[in-house]
Design an enzyme around this catalytic site. Structure first.
Site: not given
Ligand code: AMP
Ligand code: MG
Length: 487
Positions: A90, A92-93, A113, A125, A176, A183, A252, A262
């Site tokens: 989901g 997350g940020r 983002k 975080d 973005r 996705r 994802d 992404d």
């Molecule tokens: P990504 O590797 O950026 O595609 O992220 C994979 C998952 O980790 C997604 O659900 C992102 O929202 C979450 N995510 C990545 N970095 C962070 C962060 N700093 N804080 C919270 N969620 C994160």
């Molecule tokens: Mg991602």
């Protein structure tokens, strides 16, 4: 042209309800300021480019203010990461701030983002650092300029907010844009959590908004899946033809629209290397450059699995079978054009493969080779390029085949050949070292280099006066940069 407060919202994804996303407000950054904005992306929203310089702009895209009509939501999805299933991911940020439509009637998702924690942050975080935000911004806009489908980027906002990665860095946000942020992992989430009603609602949503032409087909969901297969085959053919390595092709990170999506430790190839791995935590090379092709199919089969409640396994399998032949046809078509060929012959695939093999063994710059091949007649160009190759006899043999092939291709002037080839062979690409230079300057508060690089990359096929330094092979320090996977 519009001012910022004149955007018109129509938040179609938010209306799907709480099973699909959660209302979350952005967490503001300290002392937000504009790092860079894309005029081309501003134009997609009918925004006057001058508004990017206003304090309101940095306030909105730094998380301090919101339009009354925005409905910020964190979307839920899951996905296969490095081959294993993660049941809940989901946003997350990131937050989908809302959907805006422009004068042409196009809808654009605005997705912020780095906007802080959400129910899907797990241990994270919720932040993004300046370095990774700049990389995402530059890559999205550069890919688009190359004609490679991608999410777009409106701006990067920098700040004084401390963010801890391997060391202390500063938080940033990137805005973005895409026609959808759905996705493959959205479908997987509702499939594996066994929520058929929501899954159906999601499929209807995607079908109505993004694949309306499939409604006319006898089996609309199957037609939609086929279209997704086609778009991904075309996308990955472009990545391979232009040397783009995504680095984290988890399901994802795969868009339902077949756009590049992404950005993490991505890279454009400098020297041609089929086995290149840009993600240094990818120890087995699952997402190496050449593996992107089979992984594209693997990801589509993960999506197919999630669609089994709607479509028969036989039909899904047949549709998946379209991927490789489509990929190959698209790839070969692009490579023919990169070689300056206007006709098709059976042995063209072999001509391309032989060339890449020679490049692989010689450390030839992938982008500059094709650019220079188009500078002059085939005979003159290969004579000059010869010196870059280690296996001279091998290259000479290839050059003879190529010259003969060009002679059979057609009767055109050197000028016509150059024009045609330069229109498909970029002079400027987002080399890792160029991004790194821009990031280093930006981290010390100087945003001019990011802005200049963005400008140069917005016209990658056009030779630009005084910009020779952006069309060079990397210096030694820039050849094997390890791009941090933390972002
Ligand atoms: P990504 O590797 O950026 O595609 O992220 C994979 C998952 O980790 C997604 O659900 C992102 O929202 C979450 N995510 C990545 N970095 C962070 C962060 N700093 N804080 C919270 N969620 C994160
Ligand atoms: Mg991602």
């Amino acid at each position: 042209m519009k001012a910022l407060d004149e955007l018109i919202f129509d938040n179609r994804f938010a209306r799907l309800g709480d099973a699909f996303s959660t209302h979350v407000l952005p967490e503001p950054l300290d002392n937000p300021r504009l790092v860079v904005a894309s005029n081309a992306a501003m134009a997609l929203l009918d925004l006057d480019p001058a508004v990017a310089e206003t304090p309101l702009f940095a306030d909105i895209f730094g998380g301090h203010k919101l339009w009354a009509e925005a409905e910020p939501r964190a979307m839920v999805y899951s996905g296969h990461q490095f081959g294993g299933y993660t049941p809940q991911l989901g946003d997350g940020r990131g937050l989908l701030l809302g959907e805006v439509y422009n004068q042409a009637g196009e809808h654009w998702d605005l997705h912020l983002k780095g906007a802080g924690q959400t129910p899907y942050s797990r241990m994270g975080d919720g932040r993004a650092v300046l370095r990774s935000s700049i990389r995402e911004f530059l890559a999205s806009e550069a890919l688009h300029a190359l004609g490679i489908p991608s999410s777009r980027a409106l701006c990067v906002i920098g700040s004084d907010t401390p963010v801890w990665r391997e060391k202390q860095e500063r938080g940033a946000m990137v805005l973005r844009m895409a026609h959808s942020h759905i996705r493959f992992g959205h479908f997987e989430y509702f499939y594996y959590t066994k929520k058929p009603e929501q899954q159906k609602a999601l499929a209807e949503h995607v079908l109505s908004l993004h694949y309306p032409e499939c409604r006319e087909q006898p089996e609309p969901y199957l037609a939609m899946f086929r279209a997704i297969v086609e778009r991904n085959a075309e996308l990955i053919a472009k990545w391979q033809a232009y040397g783009f390595c995504h680095g984290v092709m988890n399901t994802d990170n795969m868009s339902i629209l077949g756009i590049t999506f992404d950005f993490g430790p991505f890279a454009f190839l400098d020297d041609f290397d089929a086995h290149f791995i840009c993600n240094h935590s990818d120890h087995e090379g699952r997402y190496s450059f050449s593996n992107q092709v089979p992984i594209g199919q693997w990801n589509l089969s993960a999506l197919a699995q999630a669609l089994t409640p709607f479509i028969s396994v036989e039909a899904l399998t047949e549709a998946l079978g379209l991927y490789l032949p489509l990929y190959q046809a698209n790839y070969l078509d692009l490579m023919r054009r990169r070689l300056g060929l206007t006709s098709a012959e059976d042995d063209d695939q072999k001509l391309v493969e032989r060339l890449l093999k020679l490049m692989q063994n010689s450390g030839v710059d992938y982008t500059l080779f094709f650019r220079r091949l188009g500078d002059e007649s085939a005979a003159l160009a290969v004579a000059k390029l010869r010196d870059d190759f280690v296996d001279l006899a091998g290259f000479d043999a290839w050059a003879e085949l190529y010259k003969a092939r060009v002679a059979r291709d057609g009767d055109y002037s050197e000028e016509q050949r150059r024009e045609r080839m330069h229109a498909v062979n970029p002079l400027y690409i987002l080399r890792n070292y160029l991004a790194q230079n821009a990031i280093t300057a930006a981290e010390s508060g100087d945003y001019s280099e990011v802005r200049r690089l963005h400008e140069v990359l917005s016209k990658p096929f056009e030779e630009q006066a005084g910009m020779e330094q952006y069309a060079q092979r990397p210096p030694d320090w820039g050849k094997h940069l390890e791009i941090s996977c933390s972002s």
